[in-house]
Design a protein around this motif. Sequence first.
Motif, PDB file in Angstrom:
ATOM      1  N   GLY A  48      13.408  23.051  68.594  1.00 42.97           N
ATOM      2  CA  GLY A  48      12.124  23.476  69.064  1.00 42.97           C
ATOM      3  C   GLY A  48      11.435  23.808  68.028  1.00 42.97           C
ATOM      4  N   LYS A  49      11.293  22.843  66.720  1.00 41.75           N
ATOM      5  CA  LYS A  49      10.300  23.223  65.657  1.00 41.75           C
ATOM      6  C   LYS A  49       8.770  22.575  66.027  1.00 41.75           C
ATOM      7  N   THR A  50       9.073  21.256  66.510  1.00 37.80           N
ATOM      8  CA  THR A  50       7.709  20.970  67.686  1.00 37.80           C
ATOM      9  C   THR A  50       6.978  21.674  68.630  1.00 37.80           C
ATOM     10  N   THR A  51       8.077  21.997  69.115  1.00 42.21           N
ATOM     11  CA  THR A  51       7.592  23.125  70.469  1.00 42.21           C
ATOM     12  C   THR A  51       6.701  23.780  69.529  1.00 42.21           C
ATOM     13  N   ILE A  52       6.829  24.890  68.924  1.00 44.40           N
ATOM     14  CA  ILE A  52       6.017  25.566  68.330  1.00 44.40           C
ATOM     15  C   ILE A  52       4.874  25.365  67.746  1.00 44.40           C
ATOM     16  N   GLY A  53       4.777  23.751  66.973  1.00 49.86           N
ATOM     17  CA  GLY A  53       3.797  23.654  66.838  1.00 49.86           C
ATOM     18  C   GLY A  53       2.742  23.228  68.110  1.00 49.86           C
ATOM     19  N   ARG A  54       3.496  22.845  68.597  1.00 48.53           N
ATOM     20  CA  ARG A  54       2.633  22.276  69.942  1.00 48.53           C
ATOM     21  C   ARG A  54       1.625  23.508  70.545  1.00 48.53           C
ATOM     22  N   ALA A  55       2.456  24.345  70.696  1.00 48.93           N
ATOM     23  CA  ALA A  55       2.142  25.553  71.314  1.00 48.93           C
ATOM     24  C   ALA A  55       0.523  26.355  70.493  1.00 48.93           C
ATOM     25  N   VAL A  56       0.947  26.366  69.250  1.00 47.92           N
ATOM     26  CA  VAL A  56       0.016  26.361  68.831  1.00 47.92           C
ATOM     27  C   VAL A  56      -1.601  25.928  68.285  1.00 47.92           C
ATOM     28  N   LEU A  57      -1.105  24.330  68.538  1.00 49.31           N
ATOM     29  CA  LEU A  57      -2.287  23.766  68.873  1.00 49.31           C
ATOM     30  C   LEU A  57      -3.130  23.499  71.013  1.00 49.31           C
ATOM     31  N   GLY A  58      -1.923  24.474  71.643  1.00 45.62           N
ATOM     32  CA  GLY A  58      -2.541  24.305  72.919  1.00 45.62           C
ATOM     33  C   GLY A  58      -2.100  23.127  73.583  1.00 45.62           C
ATOM     34  N   LEU A  59      -1.158  22.409  73.606  1.00 45.58           N
ATOM     35  CA  LEU A  59      -0.446  21.182  73.726  1.00 45.58           C
ATOM     36  C   LEU A  59       0.541  21.478  75.076  1.00 45.58           C
ATOM     37  N   VAL A  60       1.256  22.514  75.235  1.00 47.77           N
ATOM     38  CA  VAL A  60       2.314  22.751  76.174  1.00 47.77           C
ATOM     39  C   VAL A  60       2.223  24.233  76.738  1.00 47.77           C
ATOM     40  N   PRO A  61       2.190  24.608  77.547  1.00 44.73           N
ATOM     41  CA  PRO A  61       1.195  25.965  78.369  1.00 44.73           C
ATOM     42  C   PRO A  61       2.746  26.727  77.823  1.00 44.73           C
ATOM     43  N   MET A  62       2.491  28.204  78.383  1.00 41.41           N
ATOM     44  CA  MET A  62       3.466  29.557  77.326  1.00 41.41           C
ATOM     45  C   MET A  62       3.787  30.230  78.687  1.00 41.41           C
ATOM     46  N   ALA A  63       5.133  30.010  78.522  1.00 39.97           N
ATOM     47  CA  ALA A  63       5.647  31.049  79.285  1.00 39.97           C
ATOM     48  C   ALA A  63       5.964  32.874  79.573  1.00 39.97           C
ATOM     49  N   GLY A  64       5.094  32.845  78.001  1.00 37.68           N
ATOM     50  CA  GLY A  64       5.020  34.198  77.530  1.00 37.68           C
ATOM     51  C   GLY A  64       5.036  34.435  76.262  1.00 37.68           C
ATOM     52  N   ILE A  67      -0.359  34.169  71.555  1.00 39.20           N
ATOM     53  CA  ILE A  67      -0.279  33.950  70.122  1.00 39.20           C
ATOM     54  C   ILE A  67      -1.440  33.887  69.512  1.00 39.20           C
ATOM     55  N   ARG A  68      -2.228  35.000  68.878  1.00 38.33           N
ATOM     56  CA  ARG A  68      -3.719  35.684  67.909  1.00 38.33           C
ATOM     57  C   ARG A  68      -3.751  34.070  67.029  1.00 38.33           C
ATOM     58  N   PHE A  69      -4.882  33.844  66.752  1.00 41.12           N
ATOM     59  CA  PHE A  69      -5.320  33.235  65.481  1.00 41.12           C
ATOM     60  C   PHE A  69      -6.428  34.428  65.100  1.00 41.12           C
ATOM     61  N   GLY A  70      -6.775  34.756  63.369  1.00 40.13           N
ATOM     62  CA  GLY A  70      -7.224  35.368  62.916  1.00 40.13           C
ATOM     63  C   GLY A  70      -8.303  36.550  64.163  1.00 40.13           C
ATOM     64  N   GLY A  71      -6.931  37.728  64.330  1.00 36.64           N
ATOM     65  CA  GLY A  71      -6.514  38.636  65.827  1.00 36.64           C
ATOM     66  C   GLY A  71      -7.464  38.335  66.548  1.00 36.64           C
ATOM     67  N   GLN A  72      -7.260  37.258  67.573  1.00 29.19           N
ATOM     68  CA  GLN A  72      -7.863  36.767  68.681  1.00 29.19           C
ATOM     69  C   GLN A  72      -7.197  35.779  69.487  1.00 29.19           C
TER      70      GLN A  72
END
Length: 274
Positions: A48-64, A67-72
């Motif tokens: 699931g390594k790539t899937t974590i990276g893709r979630a951060v990039l907004g490339l896979v839908p999250m089921a729950g 993810i905060r970036f700079g507090g947002q």
Amino acid sequence: MSLLEIEDLRVSFPGKGFRAKPNEVLHGIDLDVGAGETVGLVGESGSGKTTIGRAVLGLVPMAGGSIRFGGQEIGGLAGKARRGLASHIQVVFQDPYTSLNPSMTIGDILAEPLIVQGATAHDARNRVRSLLDKVELPRDAVDRLPREFSGGQRQRIAIARALAPAPKLIVCDEPVSALDLSTQALVLELLIDLQRETGASYLFISHDLAVVRHISHRVTVLYRGDLVETGPAAKVTRTPDHEYTKKLLLASPVADPEAQQHNREARKRLLAAE
Ligand SMILES: Nc1ncnc2c1ncn2[C@@H]1O[C@H](COP(=O)(O)OP(=O)(O)OP(=O)(O)O)[C@@H](O)[C@H]1O
Ligand SMILES: [Mg+2]
């Protein structure tokens, strides 16, 4: 507050076939990356390594989770808001042969993200020159096409492109895995130098523990969609606490034949104990 804060991240993909249940591949991941920090993400293929990276990039839908970036919260962002993040979060992929547009010159590849950000042609040209200097490529590369460069050179172009908008975070998904060993070392050193210079954070994905140990401040180990261990790079990659990490460590190739033999025996003992 860390730069990137992932909390209880869940990702599912649709199951195969009629009425199939969704297949959850990340089961609640907690992970953070500080400013200027490199966090290595290791685990076997399919963990699931790539899937974590893709979630951060907004490339896979999250089921729950979040993810905060700079507090947002950036988890559910789409459209314009997500595109706006591109100047802060960039990516370097594994394969330098498919990640660069083959019909664009290096100059255009590097200038594109700058022009999108509103740079003038003049400023973009200057910035492209300084990017080429940073990744140690000749300035006349601007007029050439990707196919005129080796794998290692192309990966340096991909790194320059990622650096172009001066991002705070770069997701590096197996960035050296397609390169031969000596080129791997060069590209890793370059990434380390660039981090010192720019202060960017890296989420560094690799199946190779030696690579991850070399570049990371902290290392996180993933097993079938769960985190099993997180800690200082040297600790996790040399004297891990978790049985799975121990196995991963013993399975990673070692140059020294004596150490290799030792590993092989230790692995046999571990397997026999199961
Ligand atoms: N788009 C997708 N649709 C369906 N299943 C997917 C999709 N992407 C990934 N998966 C599944 O999610 C799991 C995790 O895949 P992922 O690519 O994140 O693994 P990985 O750790 O990066 O592996 P590798 O080291 O081989 O790159 C796998 O079981 C994979 O089959
Ligand atoms: Mg992967």
